[in-house]
Design a protein around this motif. Structure first.
Motif, PDB file in Angstrom:
ATOM      1  N   LEU A  20      33.202  45.602  37.509  1.00  0.00           N
ATOM      2  CA  LEU A  20      33.246  45.251  38.920  1.00  0.00           C
ATOM      3  C   LEU A  20      33.350  43.748  39.068  1.00  0.00           C
ATOM      4  N   HIS A  21      33.987  43.315  40.136  1.00  0.00           N
ATOM      5  CA  HIS A  21      34.162  41.883  40.374  1.00  0.00           C
ATOM      6  C   HIS A  21      32.876  41.346  40.990  1.00  0.00           C
ATOM      7  N   ALA A 185      32.002  37.528  50.067  1.00  0.00           N
ATOM      8  CA  ALA A 185      32.167  38.739  49.259  1.00  0.00           C
ATOM      9  C   ALA A 185      33.279  39.618  49.815  1.00  0.00           C
ATOM     10  N   ALA A 186      33.328  39.731  51.135  1.00  0.00           N
ATOM     11  CA  ALA A 186      34.378  40.535  51.763  1.00  0.00           C
ATOM     12  C   ALA A 186      35.749  39.916  51.534  1.00  0.00           C
ATOM     13  N   ARG A 188      36.642  37.855  49.021  1.00  0.00           N
ATOM     14  CA  ARG A 188      37.026  37.743  47.607  1.00  0.00           C
ATOM     15  C   ARG A 188      36.837  39.039  46.826  1.00  0.00           C
ATOM     16  N   GLY A 189      36.275  40.031  47.465  1.00  0.00           N
ATOM     17  CA  GLY A 189      36.102  41.314  46.783  1.00  0.00           C
ATOM     18  C   GLY A 189      34.929  41.359  45.832  1.00  0.00           C
ATOM     19  N   TYR A 190      33.859  40.629  46.129  1.00  0.00           N
ATOM     20  CA  TYR A 190      32.670  40.663  45.272  1.00  0.00           C
ATOM     21  C   TYR A 190      31.859  41.929  45.534  1.00  0.00           C
ATOM     22  N   ASP A 191      31.342  42.491  44.477  1.00  0.00           N
ATOM     23  CA  ASP A 191      30.391  43.591  44.588  1.00  0.00           C
ATOM     24  C   ASP A 191      28.998  42.968  44.577  1.00  0.00           C
ATOM     25  N   SER A 195      25.991  41.556  41.741  1.00  0.00           N
ATOM     26  CA  SER A 195      25.973  40.095  41.697  1.00  0.00           C
ATOM     27  C   SER A 195      24.565  39.541  41.494  1.00  0.00           C
TER      28      SER A 195
END
Length: 280
Positions: A20-21, A185-186, A188-191, A195
């Motif tokens: 996951l990113h 996060a939204a 850049r697609g962070y989970d 994190s």
């Protein structure tokens, strides 16, 4: 909860790597550096005439209250208010130039070696590193770049005609840090569940709870108690070391490893040739 040593935390950062990113969010003041970034450039501002000796004293007093006050909401607010009053009328480009020209002199000696090690561990695990600070963006952005961070969150001061008005467009403090992290996060697609976050301040509880792996650094009693309640790891950072010295150590270590590899390769080559030369 027993303290987790930074070396163990670095290993843990590697072990938690996922597909996951994910990202690692670091508070700046007293987490990455051992001082207040907002007032670290006072010498340069004084030399360029932006600060008077009287305002330097007031700024130093606000910083002292911040450093001794456990970085609670009241002390942080006093520091914010003092700095906002101080910068009214300052030319933004002049401030950026001073920060850029005195960055290493002002910040280098205050960087925690343990923080640099963790940043490197997260990046090696494929995670973005984000510096999150209540200081102004003109200060935070070059520090984040110097540390090799992938992004930053900072306070945005209001500007009119190239000068600070003393008003604040966005104050990266408390719950606002968590809001900014969720927005980033939204984008850049962070989970966030995968994190990490690190902070010394109880006011950063919203940021720490916004991620799946919260860590507190050099906590006071109140923050340590909160860490126990939430199951956050407790880290101790003790070694402010100039980044240039750390860079030298990295180069020396890398050189030693490469030299060792070279010796092994040569010995292996010699052994193969020796075996080939033996009569059957």
């Amino acid at each position: 909860m027993a303290d987790q040593q930074p070396a163990a935390a670095a290993r843990g950062a590697q072990q938690h790597a996922r597909r996951l990113h994910a990202a690692a969010f670091f508070d700046l003041d007293k987490t990455i550096i051992a001082t207040s970034s907002a007032t670290a450039f006072s010498k340069g501002f004084l030399a360029q005439g932006l600060l008077t000796r009287r305002s330097v004293v007031a700024s130093a007093y606000a910083q002292l209250a911040y450093l001794l006050g456990g970085a609670d909401e009241a002390s942080t607010e006093r520091l914010r208010a003092a700095l906002a009053r101080t910068v009214v009328g300052w030319d933004v480009e002049t401030v950026s130039t001073i920060v850029r020209d005195t960055l290493h002199e002002s910040i280098d000696p205050t960087v925690y070696a343990e923080a640099v090690e963790l940043i490197a561990a997260h990046q090696a695990a494929g995670r973005d590193v984000v510096v999150v600070s209540a200081s102004g963006s003109e200060v935070v952005e070059p520090i984040a770049a110097m540390l090799g961070a992938d992004a930053f969150v900072a306070t945005r001061m209001a500007v009119a005609d190239g000068r600070y008005t003393g008003e604040i467009d966005f104050y990266a403090f408390g719950e606002n840090k968590a809001v900014a992290i969720r927005e980033l996060a939204a984008a850049r697609g962070y989970d966030l569940a995968a994190s990490f976050a690190y902070s010394d301040s109880v006011t950063d509880a919203p940021m720490l709870t916004a991620v799946g792996h919260g860590h507190v650094v050099n906590p006071d009693r109140a923050l340590r108690r909160l860490a126990a309640e939430h199951g956050w790891d407790v880290l101790t950072f003790r070694r402010p070391v100039p980044l240039r010295q750390l860079d030298t150590q990295v180069r020396v270590t890398t050189g030693a490893v490469l030299a060792g590899v070279a010796v092994v390769v040569v010995l292996a080559w010699w052994w193969r040739r020796r075996r080939r030369g033996r009569p059957t």
